[in-house]
Design a protein around this motif. Structure first.
Motif, mmCIF file in Angstrom:
data_model
loop_
_atom_site.group_PDB
_atom_site.id
_atom_site.type_symbol
_atom_site.label_atom_id
_atom_site.label_comp_id
_atom_site.label_asym_id
_atom_site.label_seq_id
_atom_site.Cartn_x
_atom_site.Cartn_y
_atom_site.Cartn_z
ATOM 1 N N ALA A 28 38.772 70.506 98.407
ATOM 2 C CA ALA A 28 38.421 71.917 98.208
ATOM 3 C C ALA A 28 37.786 72.115 96.833
ATOM 4 C CB ALA A 28 39.658 72.801 98.363
ATOM 5 N N ALA A 29 38.323 71.454 95.833
ATOM 6 C CA ALA A 29 37.759 71.563 94.482
ATOM 7 C C ALA A 29 36.343 71.000 94.452
ATOM 8 C CB ALA A 29 38.643 70.832 93.476
ATOM 9 N N LEU A 30 36.119 69.908 95.146
ATOM 10 C CA LEU A 30 34.802 69.271 95.141
ATOM 11 C C LEU A 30 33.794 69.966 96.057
ATOM 12 C CD1 LEU A 30 35.919 65.544 95.088
ATOM 13 C CD2 LEU A 30 34.909 66.869 93.208
ATOM 14 N N ALA A 31 34.254 70.938 96.832
ATOM 15 C CA ALA A 31 33.348 71.662 97.727
ATOM 16 C C ALA A 31 32.391 72.570 96.959
ATOM 17 C CB ALA A 31 34.145 72.483 98.735
ATOM 18 N N ASP A 32 32.739 72.907 95.740
ATOM 19 C CA ASP A 32 31.908 73.812 94.944
ATOM 20 C C ASP A 32 30.886 73.026 94.126
ATOM 21 O OD1 ASP A 32 31.396 75.335 92.246
ATOM 22 O OD2 ASP A 32 32.034 76.838 93.711
ATOM 23 N N GLY A 58 49.355 63.644 92.960
ATOM 24 C CA GLY A 58 50.711 64.167 93.042
ATOM 25 C C GLY A 58 50.875 65.043 94.267
ATOM 26 N N GLY A 59 52.110 65.409 94.573
ATOM 27 C CA GLY A 59 52.378 66.222 95.744
ATOM 28 C C GLY A 59 52.236 65.379 96.989
ATOM 29 N N SER A 60 52.329 66.065 98.139
ATOM 30 C CA SER A 60 52.167 65.319 99.377
ATOM 31 C C SER A 60 50.716 64.889 99.512
ATOM 32 C CB SER A 60 52.604 66.173 100.564
ATOM 33 O OG SER A 60 51.542 66.975 101.008
ATOM 34 N N GLY A 61 50.510 63.823 100.226
ATOM 35 C CA GLY A 61 49.169 63.270 100.378
ATOM 36 C C GLY A 61 48.183 64.265 100.952
ATOM 37 N N ASP A 62 48.590 64.969 102.031
ATOM 38 C CA ASP A 62 47.689 65.936 102.647
ATOM 39 C C ASP A 62 47.366 67.080 101.695
ATOM 40 O OD1 ASP A 62 47.559 64.459 104.971
ATOM 41 O OD2 ASP A 62 48.955 65.725 106.081
ATOM 42 N N ASP A 63 48.367 67.609 101.006
ATOM 43 C CA ASP A 63 48.126 68.710 100.068
ATOM 44 C C ASP A 63 47.207 68.279 98.935
ATOM 45 O OD1 ASP A 63 49.779 70.320 101.570
ATOM 46 O OD2 ASP A 63 51.483 70.187 100.208
ATOM 47 N N ALA A 64 47.425 67.097 98.419
ATOM 48 C CA ALA A 64 46.609 66.596 97.318
ATOM 49 C C ALA A 64 45.171 66.380 97.773
ATOM 50 C CB ALA A 64 47.202 65.297 96.771
ATOM 51 N N LEU A 65 44.996 65.817 98.965
ATOM 52 C CA LEU A 65 43.647 65.634 99.499
ATOM 53 C C LEU A 65 42.967 66.984 99.715
ATOM 54 C CD1 LEU A 65 44.093 62.799 102.147
ATOM 55 C CD2 LEU A 65 42.606 62.751 100.147
ATOM 56 N N ASP A 66 43.702 67.935 100.272
ATOM 57 C CA ASP A 66 43.135 69.264 100.507
ATOM 58 C C ASP A 66 42.674 69.894 99.201
ATOM 59 O OD1 ASP A 66 43.745 68.943 103.184
ATOM 60 O OD2 ASP A 66 45.467 70.318 103.151
ATOM 61 N N ARG A 67 43.509 69.817 98.164
ATOM 62 C CA ARG A 67 43.144 70.403 96.860
ATOM 63 C C ARG A 67 41.925 69.703 96.268
ATOM 64 N NH1 ARG A 67 48.694 70.308 96.144
ATOM 65 N NH2 ARG A 67 48.519 68.487 94.800
ATOM 66 N N ALA A 68 41.893 68.382 96.354
ATOM 67 C CA ALA A 68 40.782 67.635 95.760
ATOM 68 C C ALA A 68 39.476 67.924 96.488
ATOM 69 C CB ALA A 68 41.084 66.138 95.781
#
Length: 124
Positions: free
Chosen positions: A25-29, A13-23
């Motif tokens: 960033a979440a997987l960075a941990d 959901g959301g814009s493609g770039d924002d969604a990719l950034d969130r995903a």
């Protein structure tokens, strides 16, 4: 910020770039990656997800919230239980985005291999 050309939009959901950034960033941990790995075997409660970690259940809940915000997991209610589920569609979208670039590089390497093969043929 430079935009990358034409990757598929994730199912988060959301814009493609924002969604990719969130995903991403979440997987960075590493804790969140281990939670995703555990959920790949099936749904689990917060207590079940917290068991292998030396952190509080509240900390695990915060990690789950980050994963939820990124669209990588969902929660449902089953009587008193609130199991967390992996959202495979979001992971497939990330894989598709990565594959866009992986396939492009593979094509380039194949062309380079073909060029090197023709150069090797002329040396003999």
């Amino acid at each position: 910020m430079n935009k990358l050309p034409g990757p598929p939009e994730p199912a988060t959901g959301g814009s493609g770039d924002d969604a990719l950034d969130r995903a991403f960033a979440a997987l960075a941990d590493p804790v969140r990656r281990r939670i995703i790995a555990r959920l790949s075997t099936g749904p689990a409660t917060v207590n079940e997800l917290a068991a292998p970690f030396d952190i509080s259940k509240q900390a695990v809940s915060k990690h789950i919230q980050v994963l939820e915000h990124a669209g990588l997991v969902t929660r449902t209610r089953e009587a008193q239980r609130r199991p967390v589920h992996l959202n495979p569609g979001a992971l497939e979208s990330l894989t598709a985005w990565i594959d866009t670039y992986r396939l492009d590089h593979e094509r380039r390497f194949r062309r380079l291999d073909a060029l090197l093969d023709t150069m090797g043929d002329t040396d003999q």
